[in-house]
Scaffold this active site. Sequence first.
Site: not given
Length: 172
Positions: A46, A51, A94-95, A136-137, A140
């Site tokens: 994701g 991000q 997380c990226l 989660h996304e 963000h």
Amino acid sequence: MTLRDIIILPDKRLRRISDKVDKITPEIRTLVADMFETMYEAPGIGLAAIQVAVPLRVITMDIAKKDDEKEPRVFINPEIIARSEEKSVYEEGCLSIPDIHEDVERPARVRVRFMDLDGKIHEEDADGLYATCIQHEIDHLNGVLFLDYLSKLKRDYIVRKFTKAARKAAAE
């Protein structure tokens, strides 16, 4: 398609609340294509536009297993409209916070409303990994990180670690 740089903690842009997408433009389509390329290359399941330093309410996601056929999904202006009382715990990463994985408790099921790349509105029920990933996304997009669900001690340790690494990198 272009690979975009993923911003990393402690970058303050990760705390910015993303802006609504008013209409699907060629720029939005390019952003989505770039986000998929960036997400797959990372590799991740994701990615929120913030991000890659674009403060728009856009998410790309693909929760297909590694050996299965890809199942790319796009969520524009997503919002959670219902949450289950029941909770579930998944190990999240997380990226934007590389190499950190922690258990996070979230609602086990959610109902999400979003727009697709054709401007059509959808509502879907999500559970399992799908529910965890979409929450989660969407977090963000609202300036929330999965670290915010951890104990203050653990969160502070991780933030200090990334702040120290960023200072060191800037000094080199």
